[in-house]
Design an enzyme around this catalytic site. Structure first.
Site, mmCIF file in Angstrom:
data_model
loop_
_atom_site.group_PDB
_atom_site.id
_atom_site.type_symbol
_atom_site.label_atom_id
_atom_site.label_comp_id
_atom_site.label_asym_id
_atom_site.label_seq_id
_atom_site.Cartn_x
_atom_site.Cartn_y
_atom_site.Cartn_z
ATOM 1 N N ASP A 286 -7.781 -1.971 -6.641
ATOM 2 C CA ASP A 286 -8.376 -2.552 -5.402
ATOM 3 C C ASP A 286 -8.560 -3.848 -5.528
ATOM 4 O O ASP A 286 -8.852 -4.616 -6.804
ATOM 5 C CB ASP A 286 -9.707 -2.014 -5.138
ATOM 6 C CG ASP A 286 -10.343 -2.349 -3.931
ATOM 7 O OD1 ASP A 286 -9.988 -1.787 -2.891
ATOM 8 O OD2 ASP A 286 -11.089 -2.994 -3.824
ATOM 9 N N ARG B 43 -3.016 6.587 1.490
ATOM 10 C CA ARG B 43 -3.506 7.825 2.203
ATOM 11 C C ARG B 43 -2.482 8.580 3.017
ATOM 12 O O ARG B 43 -2.727 9.686 3.459
ATOM 13 C CB ARG B 43 -4.685 7.749 3.021
ATOM 14 C CG ARG B 43 -5.942 7.618 2.194
ATOM 15 C CD ARG B 43 -7.174 7.256 2.893
ATOM 16 N NE ARG B 43 -7.120 5.809 3.359
ATOM 17 C CZ ARG B 43 -8.475 5.374 4.268
ATOM 18 N NH1 ARG B 43 -9.278 6.471 4.458
ATOM 19 N NH2 ARG B 43 -8.386 4.071 4.663
ATOM 20 N N ARG C 176 -6.331 11.905 -5.099
ATOM 21 C CA ARG C 176 -7.572 11.469 -5.018
ATOM 22 C C ARG C 176 -8.864 12.525 -5.000
ATOM 23 O O ARG C 176 -9.826 12.208 -5.364
ATOM 24 C CB ARG C 176 -7.677 10.839 -3.634
ATOM 25 C CG ARG C 176 -8.938 10.102 -3.436
ATOM 26 C CD ARG C 176 -8.823 8.998 -2.136
ATOM 27 N NE ARG C 176 -10.282 8.712 -1.442
ATOM 28 C CZ ARG C 176 -10.371 7.789 -0.714
ATOM 29 N NH1 ARG C 176 -9.605 7.083 -0.452
ATOM 30 N NH2 ARG C 176 -11.554 7.569 -0.155
ATOM 31 N N TYR D 157 -15.439 -11.503 0.747
ATOM 32 C CA TYR D 157 -16.159 -10.193 0.545
ATOM 33 C C TYR D 157 -17.338 -10.514 -0.252
ATOM 34 O O TYR D 157 -18.442 -9.696 -0.078
ATOM 35 C CB TYR D 157 -15.434 -9.117 -0.264
ATOM 36 C CG TYR D 157 -14.267 -8.597 0.728
ATOM 37 C CD1 TYR D 157 -14.445 -7.655 1.544
ATOM 38 C CD2 TYR D 157 -12.849 -9.010 0.343
ATOM 39 C CE1 TYR D 157 -13.478 -7.158 2.290
ATOM 40 C CE2 TYR D 157 -11.816 -8.418 1.273
ATOM 41 C CZ TYR D 157 -12.112 -7.659 2.310
ATOM 42 O OH TYR D 157 -11.208 -6.862 2.848
ATOM 43 N N ARG E 9 0.724 -1.271 -0.065
ATOM 44 C CA ARG E 9 0.135 -0.072 0.140
ATOM 45 C C ARG E 9 0.657 1.113 -0.128
ATOM 46 O O ARG E 9 0.627 2.410 0.541
ATOM 47 C CB ARG E 9 -0.902 -0.013 1.441
ATOM 48 C CG ARG E 9 -2.518 0.452 1.001
ATOM 49 C CD ARG E 9 -3.237 0.683 2.183
ATOM 50 N NE ARG E 9 -3.425 -0.672 2.948
ATOM 51 C CZ ARG E 9 -3.833 -0.983 3.657
ATOM 52 N NH1 ARG E 9 -3.802 -0.092 4.842
ATOM 53 N NH2 ARG E 9 -4.402 -2.132 4.285
#
Lengths: 369, 369
Positions: A75, A29, A38, A155, A25
């Site tokens: 993702d 962020r 973003r 998921y 990652r």
């Protein structure tokens, strides 16, 4: 032509001048420049589905830190989205699916992912690959990735993130036939997806088995590991005459090291609960020639610079005392430094600078000592 | 005088006619009678702090199922509450502290738990112990418990539940001296708390190390396991001439089995990621005479009765093929059947009936076969 092939060499168990480093990652962020892109993209999906933006954020950490690999920004839920489950990211919440697989009918109607709907991913791979060229050479290799068939199933069945994936595991215990149907479709889709990433320009592949560690012993091997092995079996062994390294990472999978060594992968990613040095010793004892990736606790980056340096050195010092993977290698070879899980959004970007400097300088120093 | 001492015998590595069974969180929200008592009490804390109610819910699962042990109904956060951190349960949310340990000053001002403030726990232990008497005999033994020093520290520093206990781990990496100060106080408080539970009537003790599995290899041993060992060292070895069995349970601790075997505990609790049979084989190989507890995945109870039966039998069949702990024992001896974690609030109570019947009948059958 690669300007820096340390990462690929370490994956393939070849000698390197120092330990290569990248971070799960790494485009994320914690970086202000990522948040700026973003904001331009309007949303996470707007970012992930736009190849130009995906390229922009993929390259950001490389401009800031001396990392040895780029990883496609995307993702893991793109595949179920392309199966028609309807991926959405509500503000302030995690991802969820509009149509989770909660009934037998829903499971029976599941179809493999439509690769045409994933063209934005392959376009991003191609564009990132091109953008990595600097002064006529590719700066670092590009890693493609996918979620594991079991992790995607978690998921798809539960419909969103969860701490126990109750619905997926209930299906596993209660209706193993239905789970098997989903896993078969996921295997097929993941293999096709990764193959197309390779064709588009990815030079190594990683399978993220984030939720394999939720499985009971025995079930992990039969459910998650077996389906990862089926994916690996279906992937091209080489691309343009080059072996393509494959990394598998099961969070919480340290107990199953011996089994993971039989998956056909070239590299096993470790979280921080399993020492890299102990894993190396075990693999050498069992005659398994497989490289390791990991495994600093991401929260160690919340410490002060001296402690970050100490923790990174501890991993390298440990491995330095472990046996070499092969007779002609240094103990530190065949290891890719990484975190044991994705970097936290609350990380101070300067902490990564300290980590990179330490790994680079100390892994070179230990090789010369 | 105990009517049923299977649990204590299995903990101490003695022969039993069948495998004893109890369930972590057996007095809990999956039982309608528990919810009725909780409604009367008004709140979770109202329930936990009232010895009469705590006694009532502790006995409920024993009236419904043929379980082989009772466990004190309480919460692991009673200790930090008695240190003045201010435990609260907001409606619909988990527990939290009004005064988490976020500053050096707060850590330095921390004092051991005031045992007088925990009198309600000791009163509950005494009252439960009395209420277990039926026809002049105690139905089953009573287990007392505490959170581990590290697990308590997680909540005390972060202030509430978390998936990564970021603040606790940051303190660990950044200010190990402050964490050590907290752990020292927790060791002292946990040891005093458990000793007082013994004096009040507990006949076995369990230390719940719910968050030990978040620690990196090496840190687990130094931080969580070492502090559990210090607690065990301070506990009375015997009570009224009887050895008091001690169980430690680190969720996600399967990798550290060899280390846990050195803790001084009599029993190691396992979650479902580590096979009981493999753990037994490993302990016998290492000459460690220590009993095992576990480890059905709590979500296996969401399956249909046939599958619940099959999963319970799988654990017993596996252990049945493993080596016996000692020459004079059956392979199934020195094992306490349990879940690998607390029972889910969404469990159908009838599923526990199926599980209990299976464990009782099949473990007796295998011993005679």
């Amino acid at each position: 032509m690669l300007a820096n092939d340390r990462f690929l060499r370490a994956c393939l168990g070849q000698k390197t001048d120092r330990t290569p480093l990248w971070l799960m990652r790494q485009a994320g962020r914690y970086l202000p420049e990522y948040n700026a892109t973003r904001a331009k993209a309007g949303s996470f999906l707007g970012l992930a589905k736009n190849p130009a933006y995906a390229t922009e954020v993929t390259l950001q950490p490389l401009d800031r830190y001396p990392l040895d690999a780029a990883i496609l920004f995307s993702d893991i839920l793109t595949i179920p989205d392309a199966m028609g489950l309807g991926l959405q990211f509500a503000a302030g919440e995690g991802p969820s699916f509009t149509h989770p697989l909660r009934t037998e009918e829903a499971v029976k109607n599941l179809r493999p992912a439509d690769l045409h709907q994933l063209q934005y991913v392959f376009d991003a791979v191609a564009q990132i690959r091109k953008s990595l060229i600097q002064h006529g050479k590719q700066r670092v290799p590009l890693i493609g990735f996918s979620g594991s068939p079991w992790t995607l199933a978690c998921y798809m069945i539960d419909g969103s993130g969860s701490d126990d994936f109750r619905h997926a595991k209930t299906m596993m215990f209660n209706r193993p036939d239905l789970l098997k149907h989903i896993l078969d479709i996921n295997v097929q889709s993941v293999a096709a997806y990764l193959t197309e990433q390779l064709r588009s320009g990815a030079q190594a592949l990683m399978i993220f088995d984030t939720w394999g560690g939720l499985l009971p012993d025995g079930w992990y091997q039969e459910i998650s590991l077996a389906s990862m092995r089926k994916v690996i079996d279906q992937l091209p062994q080489e691309l343009n005459g080059q072996k393509v390294p494959i990394i598998i990472f099961t969070k919480g999978g340290g107990l199953w090291l011996d089994d993971m060594a039989e998956s056909g992968a070239d590299v096993i990613g470790l979280d921080w609960t399993m020492s890299v040095a102990k894993a190396r010793a075990r693999l050498v004892e069992k005659n398994k020639s497989i490289a390791l990736q990991g495994n600093l606790d991401p929260l160690a980056l919340f410490a002060n610079p001296e402690q970050i340096e100490a923790q990174a050195k501890k991993i390298l010092d440990g491995l330095n005392k472990a046996p070499a993977l092969k007779a002609d290698l240094h103990p530190l070879d065949a290891h890719i430094f990484n975190l044991g899980h994705g970097i936290s959004q609350f990380t101070n970007p300067d902490s990564v600078t300290v980590l990179a400097k330490t790994v680079i300088e100390y892994s070179e120093y230990l090789r010369k000592a």
